[in-house]
Design an enzyme around this catalytic site. Structure first.
Site, PDB file in Angstrom:
ATOM      1  N   ARG A  97       0.822  -1.209   0.000  1.00  0.00           N
ATOM      2  CA  ARG A  97       0.000   0.000   0.000  1.00  0.00           C
ATOM      3  C   ARG A  97       0.859   1.263   0.000  1.00  0.00           C
ATOM      4  O   ARG A  97       0.509   2.274  -0.623  1.00  0.00           O
ATOM      5  CB  ARG A  97      -0.921  -0.031   1.215  1.00  0.00           C
ATOM      6  CG  ARG A  97      -1.998   1.041   1.231  1.00  0.00           C
ATOM      7  CD  ARG A  97      -3.082   0.685   2.234  1.00  0.00           C
ATOM      8  NE  ARG A  97      -4.081   1.746   2.328  1.00  0.00           N
ATOM      9  CZ  ARG A  97      -4.271   2.500   3.414  1.00  0.00           C
ATOM     10  NH1 ARG A  97      -3.526   2.310   4.492  1.00  0.00           N
ATOM     11  NH2 ARG A  97      -5.201   3.426   3.433  1.00  0.00           N
ATOM     12  N   HIS A 107       0.371   4.275  -2.634  1.00  0.00           N
ATOM     13  CA  HIS A 107       0.067   5.642  -2.216  1.00  0.00           C
ATOM     14  C   HIS A 107       1.186   6.605  -2.578  1.00  0.00           C
ATOM     15  O   HIS A 107       0.934   7.808  -2.740  1.00  0.00           O
ATOM     16  CB  HIS A 107      -0.213   5.685  -0.712  1.00  0.00           C
ATOM     17  CG  HIS A 107      -1.576   5.187  -0.342  1.00  0.00           C
ATOM     18  ND1 HIS A 107      -2.395   5.828   0.559  1.00  0.00           N
ATOM     19  CD2 HIS A 107      -2.281   4.107  -0.783  1.00  0.00           C
ATOM     20  CE1 HIS A 107      -3.537   5.164   0.666  1.00  0.00           C
ATOM     21  NE2 HIS A 107      -3.490   4.115  -0.131  1.00  0.00           N
ATOM     22  N   ASN A 123      -4.491   8.595   4.418  1.00  0.00           N
ATOM     23  CA  ASN A 123      -3.255   8.095   5.013  1.00  0.00           C
ATOM     24  C   ASN A 123      -3.221   8.183   6.536  1.00  0.00           C
ATOM     25  O   ASN A 123      -2.611   7.347   7.205  1.00  0.00           O
ATOM     26  CB  ASN A 123      -2.050   8.868   4.464  1.00  0.00           C
ATOM     27  CG  ASN A 123      -1.810   8.621   2.990  1.00  0.00           C
ATOM     28  OD1 ASN A 123      -2.267   7.623   2.432  1.00  0.00           O
ATOM     29  ND2 ASN A 123      -1.109   9.538   2.333  1.00  0.00           N
ATOM     30  N   PRO A 140      -7.415   7.199  -4.171  1.00  0.00           N
ATOM     31  CA  PRO A 140      -8.832   6.830  -4.085  1.00  0.00           C
ATOM     32  C   PRO A 140      -9.264   6.562  -2.644  1.00  0.00           C
ATOM     33  O   PRO A 140      -8.554   5.912  -1.876  1.00  0.00           O
ATOM     34  CB  PRO A 140      -8.922   5.553  -4.926  1.00  0.00           C
ATOM     35  CG  PRO A 140      -7.730   5.614  -5.840  1.00  0.00           C
ATOM     36  CD  PRO A 140      -6.656   6.287  -5.049  1.00  0.00           C
ATOM     37  N   HIS A 196      -6.183  -6.141  -2.658  1.00  0.00           N
ATOM     38  CA  HIS A 196      -7.045  -6.235  -1.490  1.00  0.00           C
ATOM     39  C   HIS A 196      -7.327  -7.682  -1.117  1.00  0.00           C
ATOM     40  O   HIS A 196      -8.200  -7.951  -0.286  1.00  0.00           O
ATOM     41  CB  HIS A 196      -8.364  -5.504  -1.741  1.00  0.00           C
ATOM     42  CG  HIS A 196      -8.222  -4.019  -1.746  1.00  0.00           C
ATOM     43  ND1 HIS A 196      -9.260  -3.155  -2.039  1.00  0.00           N
ATOM     44  CD2 HIS A 196      -7.154  -3.218  -1.499  1.00  0.00           C
ATOM     45  CE1 HIS A 196      -8.836  -1.905  -1.974  1.00  0.00           C
ATOM     46  NE2 HIS A 196      -7.559  -1.917  -1.655  1.00  0.00           N
ATOM     47  N   ASP A 224     -10.041  -9.845   3.055  1.00  0.00           N
ATOM     48  CA  ASP A 224     -10.475 -11.142   2.539  1.00  0.00           C
ATOM     49  C   ASP A 224     -10.707 -12.048   3.745  1.00  0.00           C
ATOM     50  O   ASP A 224      -9.765 -12.422   4.439  1.00  0.00           O
ATOM     51  CB  ASP A 224      -9.395 -11.716   1.610  1.00  0.00           C
ATOM     52  CG  ASP A 224      -9.720 -13.113   1.094  1.00  0.00           C
ATOM     53  OD1 ASP A 224     -10.755 -13.676   1.491  1.00  0.00           O
ATOM     54  OD2 ASP A 224      -8.928 -13.641   0.299  1.00  0.00           O
ATOM     55  N   ASP A 280      -3.566 -14.146  -3.177  1.00  0.00           N
ATOM     56  CA  ASP A 280      -4.143 -15.106  -4.115  1.00  0.00           C
ATOM     57  C   ASP A 280      -5.268 -14.430  -4.887  1.00  0.00           C
ATOM     58  O   ASP A 280      -5.390 -13.208  -4.860  1.00  0.00           O
ATOM     59  CB  ASP A 280      -4.634 -16.359  -3.369  1.00  0.00           C
ATOM     60  CG  ASP A 280      -5.603 -16.019  -2.230  1.00  0.00           C
ATOM     61  OD1 ASP A 280      -6.273 -14.964  -2.307  1.00  0.00           O
ATOM     62  OD2 ASP A 280      -5.694 -16.788  -1.262  1.00  0.00           O
TER      63      ASP A 280
END
Length: 335
Positions: A66, A70, A98, A167, A197, A251, A259
């Site tokens: 991330r 960013h 952030n 975003p 994600h 997830d 994955d």
């Protein structure tokens, strides 16, 4: 004559080794094996520190990925995201997306420390971010790839840019597409990179709207109560007010693994963030749905597409040559 022959020999050697010389204001491109001579163990040092950090806390893998994302979305991949408030610089860490959310800075500090012991002021913080992101993905079961290197570090931060271009977790599909287009990334890149994600966690404040706003659930056709059950899970973690820092996995099934399960989640209406859900719900032409279906059924296809897109992202507005600097400390510009 002998002198000229030597010059010709050197030029030929450079060409054979895939190197180019540049003059004037033309900045050289990123290349593979950039530190082969100046810091030959750079990538090994970085990978070792990432490995230690991820073994200690698996969530760090998603945090490092991330950070790279960013960073690149604000002025380009120049490590501006790492700068602290100091002498007129207003840190991007204060941006809405952030603040109290972006993590992994101490891992970058450790990497810079050990690189400084081996080859001082040689490896840029921007390159560290790119390599660390790759290693984080690979260490959690994702693809591996060669990282193009030679980035240099910015001399400034851009707080307004961070607030504008990164975003938000509840962005509409139209906003997401516009954000990515601003960076030269297309819808295919958006879907592939959203696959990141598949690991990590998000704070309650980031998915509260997802848990309580009716537009993110479709009860009128929820025959088997799948969406209703998922909403109850989210609400049990995140109340309508307060507890902003409670965490939920992006997830639910394989939260620490890179994955293709993220795309299964999307198809089942179980994307955690609003910005995940809209990839399907606001895809009125079905273009994204086809890509999601393809990735859900073929993990290798997702991995290949992800690598292509993250390499593309890693080239956004990079500083090279004499541009910027190589920071001694990733948190501050050199003085």
């Amino acid at each position: 004559m002998e002198y000229l022959m030597r010059i010709l020999f050197i030029v030929l050697a450079l060409v054979l080794h895939g190197k180019k010389t540049f003059s004037g204001d033309v900045a050289p491109p990123l290349v593979y094996n950039y530190y082969k001579e100046t810091c030959p163990f750079a990538e090994e040092i970085i990978r070792r520190q990432v490995e230690i950090a991820v073994l200690k806390e698996p969530r760090v893998a998603a945090s490092l990925l991330r950070l790279h994302f960013h960073d690149c979305f604000v002025m380009g991949c120049d490590a501006s995201v790492l700068l602290d408030d100091f002498e007129g610089i207003v840190s991007e860490k204060q941006a809405t997306t952030n603040l109290n959310s972006l993590r992994g800075f101490e891992v970058i500090d450790n990497i810079k420390y050990y690189l400084g012991m081996s080859c001082p002021c040689t490896v840029s913080c921007a390159d560290i971010l790119a390599i660390a992101a790759r290693d984080a993905v690979h260490l959690r079961g994702g693809p591996n790839w060669e990282v193009l290197l030679g980035r240099r570090d910015s001399l400034e931060a851009n707080l307004s840019g961070a607030n504008k271009f990164i975003p938000a977790p509840n962005s509409s599909l139209e906003t997401l597409v516009a954000n990515f287009d601003q960076q030269g990334l297309d819808v295919a890149d958006l879907v592939a990179l959203s696959g990141s994600h598949t690991m990590g966690q998000a704070r309650c404040v980031s998915f509260r709207q997802r848990a309580y706003d009716a537009e993110f659930f479709h009860e009128h056709y929820d025959r088997y109560k799948r969406y209703t059950t998922f909403r109850r899970i989210l609400r049990s973690i995140c109340p309508a007010s307060g507890k902003d820092h409670r965490l939920a996995p992006l997830d639910l099934v394989t939260p620490a693994q890179f994955d293709n399960h993220y795309f299964h989640n999307l198809l089942q209406g179980k994307g955690l963030l609003g910005s995940d859900t809209v990839l399907i719900s606001q895809d009125h032409e079905g273009v994204i749905l086809k890509q999601v279906l393809a990735y859900a059924s073929d993990e290798k296809l997702f991995f290949d597409s992800f690598v292509k897109s993250i390499v593309k992202m890693g080239n956004i507005n990079v500083l090279t040559g004499n541009q910027g600097e190589i920071r001694r400390n990733c948190r501050f510009v050199n003085t």
